[in-house]
Design an enzyme around this catalytic site. Structure first.
Site, PDB file in Angstrom:
ATOM      1  N   ASN A 136      59.867 -42.365  50.675  1.00 46.86           N
ATOM      2  CA  ASN A 136      61.140 -42.608  49.995  1.00 46.86           C
ATOM      3  C   ASN A 136      61.052 -43.753  48.983  1.00 46.86           C
ATOM      4  OD1 ASN A 136      62.479 -40.501  51.150  1.00 46.86           O
ATOM      5  ND2 ASN A 136      63.300 -41.681  52.855  1.00 46.86           N
ATOM      6  N   LYS A 173      60.606 -45.603  54.218  1.00 46.95           N
ATOM      7  CA  LYS A 173      59.240 -45.135  54.464  1.00 46.95           C
ATOM      8  C   LYS A 173      58.585 -44.891  53.105  1.00 46.95           C
ATOM      9  CE  LYS A 173      60.996 -40.434  55.174  1.00 46.95           C
ATOM     10  NZ  LYS A 173      60.994 -39.250  56.023  1.00 46.95           N
ATOM     11  N   PHE A 225      66.395 -30.638  51.518  1.00 45.08           N
ATOM     12  CA  PHE A 225      67.721 -30.235  51.069  1.00 45.08           C
ATOM     13  C   PHE A 225      67.760 -29.804  49.610  1.00 45.08           C
ATOM     14  CE2 PHE A 225      68.101 -33.488  54.284  1.00 45.08           C
ATOM     15  CZ  PHE A 225      68.964 -32.904  55.185  1.00 45.08           C
ATOM     16  N   ALA A 226      66.754 -30.199  48.846  1.00 47.13           N
ATOM     17  CA  ALA A 226      66.911 -30.083  47.395  1.00 47.13           C
ATOM     18  C   ALA A 226      65.637 -29.672  46.682  1.00 47.13           C
ATOM     19  CB  ALA A 226      67.369 -31.435  46.847  1.00 47.13           C
ATOM     20  N   LYS A 227      65.878 -29.121  45.488  1.00 47.48           N
ATOM     21  CA  LYS A 227      64.790 -28.880  44.546  1.00 47.48           C
ATOM     22  C   LYS A 227      65.018 -29.915  43.455  1.00 47.48           C
ATOM     23  CE  LYS A 227      63.697 -24.501  43.422  1.00 47.48           C
ATOM     24  NZ  LYS A 227      63.926 -23.219  42.726  1.00 47.48           N
ATOM     25  N   VAL A 228      63.941 -30.539  42.970  1.00 44.42           N
ATOM     26  CA  VAL A 228      64.103 -31.565  41.933  1.00 44.42           C
ATOM     27  C   VAL A 228      63.388 -31.107  40.664  1.00 44.42           C
ATOM     28  CG1 VAL A 228      63.719 -33.995  41.338  1.00 44.42           C
ATOM     29  CG2 VAL A 228      64.270 -33.383  43.686  1.00 44.42           C
ATOM     30  N   ASP A 231      66.193 -45.069  56.501  1.00 39.85           N
ATOM     31  CA  ASP A 231      65.090 -44.097  56.405  1.00 39.85           C
ATOM     32  C   ASP A 231      64.009 -44.645  55.473  1.00 39.85           C
ATOM     33  OD1 ASP A 231      63.758 -41.800  57.092  1.00 39.85           O
ATOM     34  OD2 ASP A 231      64.813 -40.504  55.683  1.00 39.85           O
ATOM     35  N   ILE A 279      59.668 -30.572  39.877  1.00 37.31           N
ATOM     36  CA  ILE A 279      58.700 -31.650  40.090  1.00 37.31           C
ATOM     37  C   ILE A 279      58.648 -32.107  41.537  1.00 37.31           C
ATOM     38  CG2 ILE A 279      58.618 -32.566  37.724  1.00 37.31           C
ATOM     39  CD1 ILE A 279      60.793 -34.595  38.592  1.00 37.31           C
ATOM     40  N   GLY A 280      59.504 -31.541  42.362  1.00 36.94           N
ATOM     41  CA  GLY A 280      59.468 -31.918  43.773  1.00 36.94           C
ATOM     42  C   GLY A 280      60.470 -31.107  44.566  1.00 36.94           C
ATOM     43  N   SER A 281      60.284 -31.111  45.869  1.00 38.65           N
ATOM     44  CA  SER A 281      61.298 -30.465  46.705  1.00 38.65           C
ATOM     45  C   SER A 281      61.329 -31.175  48.046  1.00 38.65           C
ATOM     46  CB  SER A 281      61.013 -28.978  46.868  1.00 38.65           C
ATOM     47  OG  SER A 281      59.747 -28.803  47.428  1.00 38.65           O
ATOM     48  N   GLY A 282      62.492 -31.167  48.664  1.00 38.82           N
ATOM     49  CA  GLY A 282      62.652 -31.828  49.957  1.00 38.82           C
ATOM     50  C   GLY A 282      63.341 -30.879  50.908  1.00 38.82           C
TER      51      GLY A 282
HETATM   52  P1  ADP Z   1      65.480 -34.407  49.918  1.00 43.61           P
HETATM   53  O1  ADP Z   1      66.728 -35.266  49.943  1.00 43.61           O
HETATM   54  O2  ADP Z   1      65.765 -32.935  49.948  1.00 43.61           O
HETATM   55  O3  ADP Z   1      64.462 -34.834  50.942  1.00 43.61           O
HETATM   56  P2  ADP Z   1      64.200 -35.970  47.899  1.00 43.61           P
HETATM   57  O4  ADP Z   1      65.258 -36.826  47.279  1.00 43.61           O
HETATM   58  O5  ADP Z   1      63.326 -36.631  48.924  1.00 43.61           O
HETATM   59  O6  ADP Z   1      64.824 -34.647  48.483  1.00 43.61           O
HETATM   60  O7  ADP Z   1      63.306 -35.396  46.714  1.00 43.61           O
HETATM   61  C1  ADP Z   1      62.243 -34.483  46.965  1.00 43.61           C
HETATM   62  C2  ADP Z   1      61.026 -34.832  46.116  1.00 43.61           C
HETATM   63  O8  ADP Z   1      61.371 -34.723  44.723  1.00 43.61           O
HETATM   64  C3  ADP Z   1      60.532 -36.278  46.286  1.00 43.61           C
HETATM   65  O9  ADP Z   1      59.654 -36.398  47.361  1.00 43.61           O
HETATM   66  C4  ADP Z   1      59.848 -36.515  44.951  1.00 43.61           C
HETATM   67  O10 ADP Z   1      58.543 -35.953  44.954  1.00 43.61           O
HETATM   68  C5  ADP Z   1      60.730 -35.729  43.975  1.00 43.61           C
HETATM   69  N1  ADP Z   1      61.729 -36.636  43.380  1.00 43.61           N
HETATM   70  C6  ADP Z   1      62.927 -36.994  43.907  1.00 43.61           C
HETATM   71  N2  ADP Z   1      63.572 -37.863  43.126  1.00 43.61           N
HETATM   72  C7  ADP Z   1      62.777 -38.076  42.054  1.00 43.61           C
HETATM   73  C8  ADP Z   1      62.865 -38.902  40.889  1.00 43.61           C
HETATM   74  N3  ADP Z   1      63.928 -39.676  40.677  1.00 43.61           N
HETATM   75  N4  ADP Z   1      61.830 -38.873  39.997  1.00 43.61           N
HETATM   76  C9  ADP Z   1      60.750 -38.090  40.224  1.00 43.61           C
HETATM   77  N5  ADP Z   1      60.597 -37.298  41.300  1.00 43.61           N
HETATM   78  C10 ADP Z   1      61.588 -37.286  42.214  1.00 43.61           C
END
Ligand code: ADP
Length: 205
Positions: A144, A141, A29-32, A139, A24-27
């Site tokens: 976040n 914004k 550092f991570a895949k969510v 951080d 549902i998301g990725s950043g």
């Molecule tokens: P990183 O630390 O790698 O930047 P994030 O924590 O920002 O990763 O998460 C990446 C994306 O995943 C977020 O921008 C969001 O779209 C999704 N995400 C993260 N946490 C949640 C959550 N608790 N519920 C729904 N989506 C989430």
């Protein structure tokens, strides 16, 4: 739900407690992934990180986990569980289906004063709580801040937060966060007070 920390060899511990669905998301550092807690049926977000790929950023994840373990507030995303295997870290979080406040603002172009007032109060209450626990987020914004199922904001991403040993009045030095949102004293390379470092201007494109 209490925060647990377990260290099995593989991901079997994760599958013992959760069903894991789509990404549902990725950043950076991570895949969510979306998940469901088997016992309660509650939907969760599972942040998956590969330790090898994290490399030098591993301490950032440890900072994030330590901070989230200590924080419990209606506008801070709840940490439910951390499962660490030899190669991966799974962080199980409260699920926020509404996505990022950033995308919400872009989709609407601008928010009404009424809606902004509600969101702003939630952000200020989250930050007041975070500061009361001795942390500076560093951080802050709209990327976040996630929107939950009840259209309330939840603060995420504590990877850059600081908990100065001398308290929050202590001056910090580390220049971090996102340049587009940084406070002037950070850009100028000056020391700063962590709890004052918060900017919510819309990012210029
Ligand atoms: P990183 O630390 O790698 O930047 P994030 O924590 O920002 O990763 O998460 C990446 C994306 O995943 C977020 O921008 C969001 O779209 C999704 N995400 C993260 N946490 C949640 C959550 N608790 N519920 C729904 N989506 C989430």
């Amino acid at each position: 739900m209490p925060v647990e920390r377990t260290e099995p060899q593989g991901a079997e511990e994760l599958y013992r407690h959760y069903e894991v669905y789509e990404t549902i998301g990725s950043g950076g550092f991570a895949k969510v992934k979306l998940g469901r807690h088997l016992l309660t049926g509650e939907k969760v977000a599972i942040k998956i990180m590969n330790k090898k790929e994290l490399g030098e950023d591993l301490p950032r994840v440890q900072v994030e986990i330590e901070a989230m373990k200590n924080l419990s507030h209606q506008h801070v995303c709840r940490l439910y569980q951390v499962i660490e295997t030899t190669s991966k870290i799974f962080i199980v979080l409260e699920y926020c289906p509404g996505g990022e406040l950033f995308d919400y603002i872009i989709a609407k172009d601008r928010l009404s004063e009424e809606e902004t007032r509600v969101f702003f109060r939630q952000i200020v209450s989250a930050l007041a709580y975070v500061h009361s626990q001795g942390y500076a987020h560093r951080d802050l914004k709209p990327e976040n801040l996630l929107i939950d199922a009840d259209h309330n904001l939840k603060l995420i991403d504590f990877g850059l937060c600081a908990k100065p040993k001398g308290g929050l009045g202590y001056e910090l030095m580390t220049c971090c966060g996102s340049p587009a949102y940084a406070a002037p004293e950070l850009i100028q390379g000056k020391t700063y007070i962590g709890s004052e470092y918060a900017s919510l201007r819309k990012k210029s494109t």
